[in-house]
Motif scaffolding. Structure first.
Motif, PDB file in Angstrom:
ATOM      1  N   ASP B  24       0.892  -1.309   0.042  1.00 42.76           N
ATOM      2  CA  ASP B  24      -0.324  -0.044  -0.227  1.00 42.76           C
ATOM      3  C   ASP B  24       1.230   1.223  -0.264  1.00 42.76           C
ATOM      4  N   TYR B  48      -7.200  -2.585  -1.706  1.00 39.88           N
ATOM      5  CA  TYR B  48      -8.279  -3.420  -1.405  1.00 39.88           C
ATOM      6  C   TYR B  48      -8.568  -4.973  -2.026  1.00 39.88           C
ATOM      7  N   LEU B  51      -6.471  -6.390   0.667  1.00 37.94           N
ATOM      8  CA  LEU B  51      -6.834  -6.722   1.920  1.00 37.94           C
ATOM      9  C   LEU B  51      -8.322  -6.763   2.002  1.00 37.94           C
ATOM     10  N   ARG B  52      -9.146  -7.126   1.464  1.00 39.38           N
ATOM     11  CA  ARG B  52      -9.973  -8.307   1.400  1.00 39.38           C
ATOM     12  C   ARG B  52     -10.409  -9.519   1.313  1.00 39.38           C
TER      13      ARG B  52
END
Lengths: 226, 65
Positions: B24, B48, B51-52
């Motif tokens: 990130d 994302y 991260l998901r």
């Protein structure tokens, strides 16, 4: 081509980077006034976004920040040659000097708050007003409580930081996603506050990483975030 | 120097958390020079997604899957 890892201030002394860059290339420095770019030369460079390459890039900034104000440069940044790089440094001297002052003596700490929404009540079986509304309101209440929790955690941590950039509820489970710029001698106090928040709120997970070089705060506020 | 401190369930992989944070930071943050980015990957959605995936795997671990 020239690959750029980080920008470093040249006062009181210009950087003398140790170690290697990508592919074993030696690190070199292009200095213009108060700003120096730490870089390496390559004929050809393939850089997949993989752990080894990322850590190689990151390691340059982390070693330099012991003795300098450091602005990490985005991964994968290359310029044609040293002259082109020097021109960029000339053009943006004032901006980079301002950014050095913003990050000098400070580190970045990342905090994310993850939440598991409560088990959904059984879906309302009939379109009756009572159970349907209760279901919706209980979900809303849980959501609002979670958002309030995220704000509360952020406010406590931000009070111990020089600056903060944060995002609330980016995803249903990611209540808080934040980066805090913290004075070096304030780090242990900040981490205590993180521990305290985790203990106060066992219903959420706190993910805390750092200290990092100031990646988030290195970008100029002029022109906004990319 | 970067120490990852994943507070919460000990089943969470601290090295995975740190690597996601590293991606990130390096791909989406930092100074942007007016040079070329050698990679095609500079998309915040990817972060994302990562991260998901991590959140999903944490959920799976909690459910004992």
């Amino acid at each position: 081509m020239v690959y750029v890892y980080a920008l470093v201030d040249t006062h009181p002394a210009p950087p003398s980077p140790q170690g290697e860059g990508h592919g074993g290339a030696p690190l070199c420095v292009v200095s213009r006034g108060a700003v120096a770019a730490v870089c390496s030369h390559h004929d050809h460079l393939e850089l997949p976004v993989e752990g080894d390459h990322l850590w190689r890039h990151e390691h340059v900034a982390e070693t330099l920040m012991e003795d300098h104000a450091v602005l990490p440069v985005r991964f994968g940044t290359t310029v044609a040659d040293e002259d082109a790089l020097a021109a960029m440094l000339d053009e943006r001297q004032a901006e980079f000097c301002g950014a050095f002052e913003r990050v000098r003596g400070r580190v970045e700490i990342s905090v994310r708050v993850l939440w598991t929404p409560p088990e959904a009540e059984a879906e309302p079986s009939a379109a009756t007003t009572g159970p349907g509304r209760a279901y919706i309101f209980s979900r809303l209440a849980a959501r609002n409580a979670a958002a309030a929790l995220a704000e509360s955690v952020h406010c406590r941590l931000a009070a111990r930081a020089v600056e903060a950039q944060y995002d609330v509820s980016a995803t249903p489970r990611l209540l808080l996603s934040a980066a805090y710029l913290v004075e070096r001698d304030g780090v242990s106090g900040f981490l205590e506050a993180v521990d305290e928040a985790a203990q106060r709120h066992p219903e959420v997970e706190l993910l805390c990483t750092g200290p990092w070089p100031a990646h988030t705060f290195a970008q100029s506020t002029v022109g906004g975030l990319q | 120097m970067s120490t990852s401190r994943a507070l919460g369930p000990s089943s969470l992989s601290t090295s995975e958390v740190t690597l996601l944070e590293l991606i990130d930071r390096l791909v989406d943050k930092g100074v942007v020079l007016h040079g070329d980015i050698t990679l095609a990957v500079a998309d915040i959605d990817l972060i994302y997604v990562g991260l998901r995936a991590m959140i999903s795997s944490v959920s799976s671990l909690e459910r004992g899957e």
